[in-house]
Design an enzyme around this catalytic site. Structure first.
Site, PDB file in Angstrom:
ATOM      1  N   ARG A   1     -16.898   3.902  10.919  1.00  0.00           N
ATOM      2  CA  ARG A   1     -17.578   5.134  10.525  1.00  0.00           C
ATOM      3  C   ARG A   1     -18.911   4.776   9.882  1.00  0.00           C
ATOM      4  NH1 ARG A   1     -12.401   7.082   7.357  1.00  0.00           N
ATOM      5  NH2 ARG A   1     -12.379   4.825   7.179  1.00  0.00           N
TER       6      ARG A   1
ATOM      7  N   LYS B   1       0.855  -1.184   0.000  1.00  0.00           N
ATOM      8  CA  LYS B   1       0.000   0.000   0.000  1.00  0.00           C
ATOM      9  C   LYS B   1       0.895   1.240   0.000  1.00  0.00           C
ATOM     10  CE  LYS B   1      -4.287   0.909   2.537  1.00  0.00           C
ATOM     11  NZ  LYS B   1      -4.998   0.588   3.778  1.00  0.00           N
TER      12      LYS B   1
HETATM   13  P1  ADP Z   1      -6.515   1.520   7.423  1.00  0.00           P
HETATM   14  O1  ADP Z   1      -5.825   1.805   6.124  1.00  0.00           O
HETATM   15  O2  ADP Z   1      -5.924   0.359   8.167  1.00  0.00           O
HETATM   16  O3  ADP Z   1      -8.021   1.443   7.356  1.00  0.00           O
HETATM   17  P2  ADP Z   1      -6.748   4.169   8.614  1.00  0.00           P
HETATM   18  O4  ADP Z   1      -5.619   4.995   9.118  1.00  0.00           O
HETATM   19  O5  ADP Z   1      -7.519   4.678   7.451  1.00  0.00           O
HETATM   20  O6  ADP Z   1      -6.104   2.735   8.354  1.00  0.00           O
HETATM   21  O7  ADP Z   1      -7.776   3.896   9.786  1.00  0.00           O
HETATM   22  C1  ADP Z   1      -7.399   3.199  10.951  1.00  0.00           C
HETATM   23  C2  ADP Z   1      -8.662   2.861  11.723  1.00  0.00           C
HETATM   24  O8  ADP Z   1      -9.284   4.060  12.160  1.00  0.00           O
HETATM   25  C3  ADP Z   1      -9.716   2.124  10.894  1.00  0.00           C
HETATM   26  O9  ADP Z   1     -10.359   1.180  11.712  1.00  0.00           O
HETATM   27  C4  ADP Z   1     -10.663   3.211  10.469  1.00  0.00           C
HETATM   28  O10 ADP Z   1     -11.969   2.714  10.245  1.00  0.00           O
HETATM   29  C5  ADP Z   1     -10.614   4.113  11.688  1.00  0.00           C
HETATM   30  N1  ADP Z   1     -10.943   5.486  11.367  1.00  0.00           N
HETATM   31  C6  ADP Z   1     -10.516   6.220  10.327  1.00  0.00           C
HETATM   32  N2  ADP Z   1     -11.049   7.459  10.346  1.00  0.00           N
HETATM   33  C7  ADP Z   1     -11.849   7.506  11.437  1.00  0.00           C
HETATM   34  C8  ADP Z   1     -12.714   8.498  11.999  1.00  0.00           C
HETATM   35  N3  ADP Z   1     -12.889   9.682  11.422  1.00  0.00           N
HETATM   36  N4  ADP Z   1     -13.370   8.202  13.146  1.00  0.00           N
HETATM   37  C9  ADP Z   1     -13.221   6.984  13.706  1.00  0.00           C
HETATM   38  N5  ADP Z   1     -12.451   5.987  13.220  1.00  0.00           N
HETATM   39  C10 ADP Z   1     -11.770   6.252  12.103  1.00  0.00           C
END
Ligand code: ADP
Length: 166
Positions: free
Chosen positions: A90, A41
């Site tokens: 979310r 990724k």
């Molecule tokens: P990944 O690529 O592993 O999904 P992210 O950094 O996008 O990593 O997200 C890590 C975790 O945080 C995931 O479980 C995602 O659903 C959650 N997450 C991302 N944005 C939010 C948000 N705005 N509020 C709550 N949880 C979030």
């Protein structure tokens, strides 16, 4: 008390992530925010940049550390005697991915539990990808990411030479 691991890309950390981590400190006394370093990724920020931004954004939070790992989260957890994976949820669109991943982890490591924490309503629309899109197009990042991230994102998008992939 069980040890929790909150794994993710955090590319970069947003206000939604910070909120989940702060809420976790009321439940767990030992939390690791785990920056996934993936060769599959591509990320805007290197794993080290992401770790530093998380540390700057959280400030001194009791019982929280930030680590980087390349590999399966369950392997990291076994090495560090952690028992609970925490993920944020979310919209419904997150659900299928999270359930598939939780099921795969259950199959590989039956003793490890996945806990899903609902995003706070005021943050549920925030994503790292959305934040980068706003930044790329010169939008206002206030309220979407912590202050140290605003500076880092702006300088990354302002200076293409520092725009590295990792
Ligand atoms: P990944 O690529 O592993 O999904 P992210 O950094 O996008 O990593 O997200 C890590 C975790 O945080 C995931 O479980 C995602 O659903 C959650 N997450 C991302 N944005 C939010 C948000 N705005 N509020 C709550 N949880 C979030």
């Amino acid at each position: 008390m069980k040890k929790a691991v909150y794994p993710g890309s955090f590319d970069p950390i947003t206000q939604g992530h910070v909120d989940i981590i702060e809420r976790l400190t009321h439940i767990f006394s030992d939390i690791t925010v785990l920056v996934a370093q993936s060769s599959q990724k591509s990320a805007e920020f290197t794993a080290i940049e992401r770790k530093v931004l998380i540390e700057k954004s959280l400030g001194p939070l009791q019982g929280v550390r930030v680590d980087i790992y390349e590999g399966l989260t369950i392997d990291y957890m076994a090495k560090n005697q952690a028992q609970v994976i925490v993920r944020g949820l979310r919209a419904v669109s997150d659900f299928e991915y999270e359930m598939t991943m939780a099921s795969m982890n259950k199959k590989l490591a039956p003793d490890i539990e996945t806990m899903l924490v609902f995003a706070r309503p005021e943050y549920y629309y925030i994503s790292s990808r959305g934040v980068k899109e706003v930044a790329r197009n010169g939008g206002d990042l206030a309220g979407l990411v912590p202050a140290p991230v605003i500076d880092a994102v702006l300088s990354k998008f302002r200076n293409p030479l520092t725009n590295r992939k990792a």
